[in-house]
Design a protein around this motif. Structure first.
Motif, PDB file in Angstrom:
ATOM      1  N   LEU A 180      -6.437   3.157  -7.931  1.00  0.00           N
ATOM      2  CA  LEU A 180      -6.032   2.407  -9.118  1.00  0.00           C
ATOM      3  C   LEU A 180      -6.751   1.066  -9.184  1.00  0.00           C
ATOM      4  O   LEU A 180      -7.082   0.593 -10.271  1.00  0.00           O
ATOM      5  CB  LEU A 180      -4.516   2.195  -9.139  1.00  0.00           C
ATOM      6  CG  LEU A 180      -3.664   3.466  -9.221  1.00  0.00           C
ATOM      7  CD1 LEU A 180      -2.250   3.122  -9.649  1.00  0.00           C
ATOM      8  CD2 LEU A 180      -4.256   4.474 -10.185  1.00  0.00           C
ATOM      9  N   THR A 183      -9.927   1.488 -10.918  1.00  0.00           N
ATOM     10  CA  THR A 183      -9.925   1.680 -12.375  1.00  0.00           C
ATOM     11  C   THR A 183      -9.892   0.345 -13.104  1.00  0.00           C
ATOM     12  O   THR A 183      -9.965   0.318 -14.324  1.00  0.00           O
ATOM     13  CB  THR A 183      -8.699   2.481 -12.867  1.00  0.00           C
ATOM     14  OG1 THR A 183      -7.526   1.684 -12.667  1.00  0.00           O
ATOM     15  CG2 THR A 183      -8.549   3.797 -12.160  1.00  0.00           C
ATOM     16  N   GLY A 184      -9.733  -0.753 -12.365  1.00  0.00           N
ATOM     17  CA  GLY A 184      -9.653  -2.061 -13.004  1.00  0.00           C
ATOM     18  C   GLY A 184      -8.242  -2.433 -13.398  1.00  0.00           C
ATOM     19  O   GLY A 184      -8.046  -3.365 -14.172  1.00  0.00           O
ATOM     20  N   ALA A 185      -7.245  -1.738 -12.869  1.00  0.00           N
ATOM     21  CA  ALA A 185      -5.852  -2.045 -13.194  1.00  0.00           C
ATOM     22  C   ALA A 185      -5.450  -3.398 -12.609  1.00  0.00           C
ATOM     23  O   ALA A 185      -5.967  -3.811 -11.580  1.00  0.00           O
ATOM     24  CB  ALA A 185      -4.942  -0.952 -12.636  1.00  0.00           C
ATOM     25  N   SER A 186      -4.497  -4.069 -13.284  1.00  0.00           N
ATOM     26  CA  SER A 186      -4.022  -5.356 -12.775  1.00  0.00           C
ATOM     27  C   SER A 186      -3.096  -5.117 -11.593  1.00  0.00           C
ATOM     28  O   SER A 186      -2.625  -4.000 -11.370  1.00  0.00           O
ATOM     29  CB  SER A 186      -3.278  -6.096 -13.874  1.00  0.00           C
ATOM     30  OG  SER A 186      -2.106  -5.393 -14.203  1.00  0.00           O
ATOM     31  N   SER A 189       0.185  -3.554 -12.576  1.00  0.00           N
ATOM     32  CA  SER A 189       0.040  -2.126 -12.898  1.00  0.00           C
ATOM     33  C   SER A 189      -0.136  -1.304 -11.624  1.00  0.00           C
ATOM     34  O   SER A 189       0.396  -0.198 -11.513  1.00  0.00           O
ATOM     35  CB  SER A 189      -1.160  -1.885 -13.807  1.00  0.00           C
ATOM     36  OG  SER A 189      -0.988  -2.526 -15.035  1.00  0.00           O
ATOM     37  N   LEU A 192       3.225  -0.826 -10.161  1.00  0.00           N
ATOM     38  CA  LEU A 192       4.063   0.114 -10.912  1.00  0.00           C
ATOM     39  C   LEU A 192       3.620   1.560 -10.751  1.00  0.00           C
ATOM     40  O   LEU A 192       4.445   2.470 -10.697  1.00  0.00           O
ATOM     41  CB  LEU A 192       4.029  -0.246 -12.399  1.00  0.00           C
ATOM     42  CG  LEU A 192       4.822  -1.482 -12.783  1.00  0.00           C
ATOM     43  CD1 LEU A 192       4.474  -1.908 -14.207  1.00  0.00           C
ATOM     44  CD2 LEU A 192       6.312  -1.183 -12.690  1.00  0.00           C
ATOM     45  N   LYS A 193       2.298   1.776 -10.711  1.00  0.00           N
ATOM     46  CA  LYS A 193       1.798   3.152 -10.719  1.00  0.00           C
ATOM     47  C   LYS A 193       1.287   3.616  -9.361  1.00  0.00           C
ATOM     48  O   LYS A 193       1.143   4.813  -9.139  1.00  0.00           O
ATOM     49  CB  LYS A 193       0.672   3.284 -11.761  1.00  0.00           C
ATOM     50  CG  LYS A 193       1.132   3.064 -13.183  1.00  0.00           C
ATOM     51  CD  LYS A 193       2.014   4.210 -13.633  1.00  0.00           C
ATOM     52  CE  LYS A 193       2.746   3.857 -14.902  1.00  0.00           C
ATOM     53  NZ  LYS A 193       3.629   4.937 -15.334  1.00  0.00           N
TER      54      LYS A 193
ATOM     55  N   LEU B 109      -5.567   2.495 -17.032  1.00  0.00           N
ATOM     56  CA  LEU B 109      -4.765   1.307 -16.689  1.00  0.00           C
ATOM     57  C   LEU B 109      -5.540   0.005 -16.837  1.00  0.00           C
ATOM     58  O   LEU B 109      -4.962  -1.029 -17.169  1.00  0.00           O
ATOM     59  CB  LEU B 109      -4.227   1.416 -15.249  1.00  0.00           C
ATOM     60  CG  LEU B 109      -3.078   2.404 -15.039  1.00  0.00           C
ATOM     61  CD1 LEU B 109      -2.604   2.354 -13.608  1.00  0.00           C
ATOM     62  CD2 LEU B 109      -1.926   2.094 -15.982  1.00  0.00           C
ATOM     63  N   GLY B 110      -6.856   0.057 -16.626  1.00  0.00           N
ATOM     64  CA  GLY B 110      -7.665  -1.147 -16.756  1.00  0.00           C
ATOM     65  C   GLY B 110      -7.683  -1.677 -18.176  1.00  0.00           C
ATOM     66  O   GLY B 110      -8.005  -2.839 -18.412  1.00  0.00           O
ATOM     67  N   MET B 112      -4.991  -1.548 -20.188  1.00  0.00           N
ATOM     68  CA  MET B 112      -3.614  -1.797 -20.628  1.00  0.00           C
ATOM     69  C   MET B 112      -3.028  -2.933 -19.804  1.00  0.00           C
ATOM     70  O   MET B 112      -3.463  -3.191 -18.700  1.00  0.00           O
ATOM     71  CB  MET B 112      -2.749  -0.549 -20.382  1.00  0.00           C
ATOM     72  CG  MET B 112      -3.269   0.685 -21.063  1.00  0.00           C
ATOM     73  SD  MET B 112      -2.537   2.158 -20.350  1.00  0.00           S
ATOM     74  CE  MET B 112      -0.903   2.076 -21.033  1.00  0.00           C
ATOM     75  N   ASN B 113      -1.976  -3.585 -20.352  1.00  0.00           N
ATOM     76  CA  ASN B 113      -1.277  -4.553 -19.507  1.00  0.00           C
ATOM     77  C   ASN B 113      -0.141  -3.848 -18.768  1.00  0.00           C
ATOM     78  O   ASN B 113       0.179  -2.690 -19.053  1.00  0.00           O
ATOM     79  CB  ASN B 113      -0.796  -5.766 -20.311  1.00  0.00           C
ATOM     80  CG  ASN B 113       0.205  -5.390 -21.374  1.00  0.00           C
ATOM     81  OD1 ASN B 113       1.061  -4.537 -21.153  1.00  0.00           O
ATOM     82  ND2 ASN B 113       0.106  -6.010 -22.541  1.00  0.00           N
ATOM     83  N   ALA B 117       1.900  -0.264 -19.211  1.00  0.00           N
ATOM     84  CA  ALA B 117       1.822   0.734 -18.144  1.00  0.00           C
ATOM     85  C   ALA B 117       3.224   1.165 -17.726  1.00  0.00           C
ATOM     86  O   ALA B 117       3.494   2.345 -17.518  1.00  0.00           O
ATOM     87  CB  ALA B 117       1.069   0.160 -16.941  1.00  0.00           C
TER      88      ALA B 117
END
Lengths: 271, 253
Positions: A180, A183-186, A189, A192-193, B109-110, B112-113, B117
């Protein structure tokens, strides 16, 4: 043939412990026995009290039977519901605190040791004080009653739930989190995931387990005046109404068993 | 230089100070097609790939991509750059307890905030695309199953779909076939070649199986001891090169 190598087997000796280990082990056992002997001396058992204990026990049961069934609807039922409410509400409040503090204590989620240390300090502080002591403290603040009991349960449970939740987070697998991150998720995030799905069963299982403990703990809170069924028991004991004490004890027993069964059933569906 | 070019200059990585795993890598990877990185275990192939999307922090050097230096990006800039770099892992790295569909959607996800999510507010377009990608990797019927019910090959297909869901400009694959049987390995390589080819996405893949690499790649990079010692088309990779890359020769025959 093995006989062609004379002496090899005899020369190599195998012993389980080295002499130092043997001395250490002897020392350890000696200290254990000494500790038991010393403790027995300090608690000053009076033999005469021990001799008539069986008679006292029998007397106890005789006075408890038959139970005063009328006492249940009069004083026990309401107190029992209050006890369950204290346990449940206390557990819910505890979860609200344990979730953030548990996250802050997990080294992989918050890679900054002063914060981890501060969170762990909060968790240890919560655990190091017994529920009854927390209750006495909150009675000082809120006065006697169920509110003090609820807060006592909540504050004692934060340490338990937060510690186990934090450990579950630290044991979660790195792989999905890496994926994750890629993928560049914060960070939120990723939590959460990536983390939450991994620790969710553990979290709910810990929460249920704590609720189960809290049902039992809230049953004695009344002894210090913090509400619940303990108050009914305290009153009955002060009046030497052992037939009423028996009613309270049976009620607590039934509720604890029911809570245990409920927790087992829910947990089975959770995992 | 297009947006799908990666230029690595003087890349060094030291896990322990003074002990470099990568000893100054210079590489330029452009255009479509698969580039394979081969080399013995522990030679820094995985480290090299992970430095590109910063799962590993480089010690020194530059990684130029879309006008940015990936080696020095921070915070939101780094996250935005990562969105354009898809990655496929040896152990698939799916979130086991989520469904196949949700695993594919995590590729978004990258974009979205965290609040979106949390509430699973994926756009209708994203959901439609996720279904298409699942069909493309042959798992259309598995969308609602949990990821931990899949076999290794199926999981890797989900991993590829997740990476493509990012709309990447480049795809990294860290030993994508090392945990799979030979037949499935070929299928996974075919799938990556096909899907990345259609989208003109260059692929950089770490791989242990030299024959498999030769079959699917247009360029091979041989690494040994933290350095690039071969760089060229598969046809020019000779036994002499393989001896230099892996050392010894008994294993060749």
């Amino acid at each position: 043939m093995s006989a062609a190598l004379p002496g090899t087997a005899a020369e190599r000796e195998w012993v389980r412990h080295t002499p130092e280990q043997r001395i250490l082990r002897f020392g350890f056992y000696f200290v254990c026995v000494a500790a038991v002997v010393w403790s027995l001396k300090t608690i000053e058992i009076i033999p005469e009290f021990l001799y008539d204990a069986p008679a006292q026990l029998k007397d106890f049961f005789v006075r408890m039977w038959p139970m005063d069934a009328a006492y249940y609807p009069k004083s026990v039922h309401g107190a029992l519901i209050e006890t369950l409410n204290i346990a449940t509400l206390g557990t819910l409040i505890c979860l609200a605190f344990a979730l953030p503090v548990g996250i802050l204590s997990a080294r992989n989620l918050v890679p900054f040791w002063p914060i981890n240390l501060a969170a762990k300090f909060v968790l240890v502080a919560s655990r190091s004080v017994n529920t009854l002591v927390w209750a006495l403290l909150f009675i000082g603040i809120f006065g006697p009653g169920a509110l003090a009991g609820t807060m006592a349960i909540a504050f004692r449970s934060v340490g338990f739930v937060g510690k186990l939740f934090g450990e579950a987070l630290e044991e979660s697998h790195r792989g999905p989190v890496e994926a994750l991150t890629a993928t560049g998720a914060s960070k939120a995030s990723i939590f959460l995931k990536g983390y939450w799905p991994q620790v969710k069963p553990a979290f709910w299982s810990i929460a249920l387990f704590r609720w189960d403990i809290n049902v039992r703990e809230s049953a004695v809170l009344g002894l210090v005046g913090a509400g619940g069924i303990g108050m009914a028991m305290d009153t009955a004991m002060n009046l030497f109404r052992w037939d009423q004490v028996a009613v309270v004890l049976s009620a607590v027993f039934v509720v604890v068993i029911a809570a245990e069964v409920a927790v087992t059933l829910i947990r089975r569906r959770l995992i | 230089m297009t947006d799908r070019t990666i230029e690595i200059k003087g890349l060094v990585k030291e896990y322990k100070k003074g002990v470099p795993v990568l000893k100054g890598i210079d590489l330029s990877i452009e255009g479509e097609g698969i580039t394979a990185i081969i080399g013995p275990s522990g030679t820094g192939k995985s480290t090299l790939i992970r430095c590109i999307n910063r799962l590993v922090e480089p010690t020194a050097g530059e990684i130029r991509f879309q006008g940015l230096d990936l080696a020095t990006l921070k915070g939101a800039d780094l996250r935005n750059a990562r969105r354009k770099i898809g990655m496929v892992f040896q152990e698939y790295n799916l979130v086991e307890r989520l469904t196949v569909m949700e695993n594919v959607l995590t590729g978004r996800l990258g974009y979205m905030n965290a609040f979106q999510a949390w509430l699973r507010r994926f756009s209708a377009a994203d959901i439609a695309e996720a279904f298409q990608l699942l069909d493309a990797v042959g798992l259309g019927a598995f969308a609602h199953q949990r990821a931990d019910s899949l076999s290794g090959g199926q999981r890797q297909r989900v991993g590829i779909a997740r990476a493509l869901m990012q709309h990447p400009d480049i795809l990294l694959a860290d030993e994508p076939t090392s945990s799979l049987d030979p037949k499935t390995s070929v299928e996974i390589m075919e799938l990556m070649a096909e899907l990345a080819g259609k989208r003109n996405i260059p692929v950089i893949v770490n791989i242990h199986n030299v024959e498999l690499a030769k079959r699917f790649c247009h360029r091979m990079i041989g690494m040994t001891g933290g350095k690039v010692v071969f760089d060229g088309p598969p046809a020019s990779l000779s036994e002499t090169h393989l001896k230099e890359i892996y050392g010894g020769e008994d294993w060749l025959h």
